[in-house]
Design a protein around this motif. Structure first.
Motif, short mmCIF file in Angstrom:
data_model
loop_
_atom_site.label_atom_id
_atom_site.label_comp_id
_atom_site.label_asym_id
_atom_site.label_seq_id
_atom_site.Cartn_x
_atom_site.Cartn_y
_atom_site.Cartn_z
N GLU A 1 -70.07 -14.07 0.56
CA GLU A 1 -68.71 -14.31 1.09
C GLU A 1 -68.13 -15.66 0.68
O GLU A 1 -66.97 -15.94 0.98
CB GLU A 1 -68.74 -14.24 2.62
N SER A 2 -68.91 -16.50 0.01
CA SER A 2 -68.44 -17.82 -0.38
C SER A 2 -67.28 -17.73 -1.37
O SER A 2 -67.23 -16.84 -2.23
CB SER A 2 -69.59 -18.61 -1.02
N GLY A 3 -66.37 -18.71 -1.28
CA GLY A 3 -65.26 -18.76 -2.22
C GLY A 3 -65.57 -19.56 -3.47
O GLY A 3 -64.67 -19.78 -4.31
N GLN B 1 -76.97 -13.27 -1.42
CA GLN B 1 -77.42 -13.05 -0.05
C GLN B 1 -76.21 -13.17 0.87
O GLN B 1 -75.37 -14.05 0.67
CB GLN B 1 -78.49 -14.08 0.32
N SER B 2 -76.10 -12.31 1.85
CA SER B 2 -74.96 -12.38 2.75
C SER B 2 -75.12 -13.53 3.73
O SER B 2 -76.24 -13.99 4.00
CB SER B 2 -74.82 -11.07 3.53
N ALA B 3 -74.01 -13.99 4.27
CA ALA B 3 -74.04 -15.07 5.26
C ALA B 3 -74.84 -14.64 6.49
O ALA B 3 -75.59 -15.44 7.06
CB ALA B 3 -72.63 -15.47 5.64
N GLU B 4 -74.69 -13.39 6.88
CA GLU B 4 -75.44 -12.88 8.03
C GLU B 4 -76.95 -12.98 7.78
O GLU B 4 -77.71 -13.41 8.64
CB GLU B 4 -75.07 -11.44 8.33
N ASP B 5 -77.37 -12.59 6.58
CA ASP B 5 -78.79 -12.67 6.23
C ASP B 5 -79.29 -14.11 6.23
O ASP B 5 -80.42 -14.39 6.64
CB ASP B 5 -79.05 -12.04 4.87
N GLU C 1 -63.70 -14.64 5.30
CA GLU C 1 -64.85 -13.73 5.40
C GLU C 1 -66.13 -14.48 5.70
O GLU C 1 -66.96 -14.04 6.50
CB GLU C 1 -65.00 -12.92 4.10
N LEU C 2 -66.32 -15.64 5.07
CA LEU C 2 -67.52 -16.45 5.31
C LEU C 2 -67.51 -17.00 6.73
O LEU C 2 -68.53 -16.95 7.44
CB LEU C 2 -67.60 -17.59 4.30
N VAL C 3 -66.38 -17.53 7.15
CA VAL C 3 -66.26 -18.08 8.51
C VAL C 3 -66.59 -17.01 9.55
O VAL C 3 -67.41 -17.23 10.46
CB VAL C 3 -64.85 -18.64 8.75
#
Length: 359
Positions: free
Chosen positions: A251-253, A340-344, A32-34
């Motif tokens: 999304e980080s693991g 915070q989302s990766a997109e943000d 998801e993060l990738v």
């Protein structure tokens, strides 16, 4: 001086922004993060060094379900064999930590670390992963040849000018210049000469490498926002790689206890240690590091030390006990944000960089 955010790197890697996610092994870089970083315009990277080949293939297929954008997969190019010569001494030093976690002591039988590099790289080439990145060395020549034949891009992490020149000569398409501020394991090729790695700061290392190579340079180490991106571009880099900044992303693991330790840390919290893996890595100082250092025992070489401490790290994760986790982190942790989302994170970084360039 006019700084362009979109560099030649963007065209080469077919990405919108010159921002790479670091390939952090150990489950941090979820599919998801990738995919989120790639969808946001950067290059997401799966840290696959510890994954079985079948798991890597499954992750690649999952990433492709979530994005049609380019992404990378990172592996360790080092293929060192186990060294069990002092295994009993090391296990005895680790046993007090095991007892604190309610675990049984380990006597000191030899361990055998799986070496799956050739099978792992075969998956990457077979699945035509757009970008292959390596740490601890350069992709060996036979695999480099196969990657080039398949029209895949190859990136190598380096920590000195000498390593950068070797990577360029071997045919790498770009290099990541990792400064000593970087979290976790940096890509130092050989630690026999530099016992704790070649600890050159990011903004000292980048321009020296840029002046010596013709291929694109990506700056890494302590870069957390648009200011770091712009500074890297001014020094001649064509992009940045960010790892720690994404560890607290939704999304980080990373384990929740790990994320909280990151958010509670400062620029003074991290140290370099070989205690967890046998290779120098930067992480938040905790009980494990303090107790290991107090033991006075020299760690086994990588990967053996990494294998013998795995049971402790796994137990700490199950118990949500950050004192015995490997809390890898760079030196810019005051700049981290929660939930915070990766997109943000990508959008915020690029917006800040553009604002600086427009001033």
């Amino acid at each position: 001086m006019t700084i362009q955010i979109k560099t030649e790197l963007c065209a080469m890697f077919n990405i919108r922004y010159p921002l790479f996610l670091a390939g952090m092994a150990g489950g941090m870089t979820t599919v998801e993060l990738v995919a989120a970083v790639s969808n946001a315009g950067g290059l997401g990277t799966l840290g696959a060094a510890y994954l079985e080949p079948t798991a890597i293939r499954e992750a690649i297929l999952e990433i492709r379900k979530l994005t049609d954008k380019p992404f990378a997969v990172n592996l360790f190019a080092s293929r060192a064999s186990d060294n069990n010569e002092r295994i009993r001494e090391v296990q005895q030093a680790l046993n007090p930590m095991r007892r604190k976690l309610g675990m049984a002591s380990v006597v000191g039988e030899d361990v055998a670390t799986s070496n799956l590099f050739e099978e792992q790289i075969a998956v990457l080439i077979g699945e035509k992963v757009p970008v292959i990145s390596t740490a601890f060395g350069i992709l060996p020549e036979p695999f480099m040849r196969q990657a080039k034949k398949a029209k895949l891009l190859v990136v190598t992490m380096v920590t000195t000018v000498r390593e950068a020149l070797l990577a360029e000569q071997a045919g790498c398409d770009a290099i990541v210049a990792q400064g000593s501020e970087a979290g976790g394991h940096r890509g130092t090729f050989d630690i026999t000469e530099h016992r704790m790695g070649a600890n050159i700061g990011t903004f000292a290392l980048v321009p020296q490498i840029v002046d010596q190579v013709k291929i694109p340079v990506i700056a890494a180490g302590g870069i957390m926002d648009g200011r770091g991106l712009v500074a890297s571009l001014v020094l001649g880099a064509q992009g940045v790689q960010m790892g720690t900044r994404f560890l607290t992303a939704i999304e980080s693991g990373a384990h929740d206890a790990y994320k909280q330790a990151l958010l509670n840390s400062t620029e003074e919290s991290t140290v370099l240690t070989k205690g967890f893996s046998g290779r120098p890595a930067r992480g938040i100082q905790n009980g494990f590091i303090r107790e290991w250092d107090a033991s006075g025992v020299e760690p086994l070489p990588f990967p053996t030390q990494n294998t013998v401490t795995r049971d402790i790290r796994n137990a700490a994760n199950r118990q949500s006990n950050p004192d015995y986790m490997s809390l890898w982190a760079g030196q810019g942790t005051r700049l981290l944000t929660s939930e915070q989302s990766a997109e943000d994170i990508v959008d915020e970084t690029i917006r800040q960089a553009l604002l600086i360039c427009d001033e």
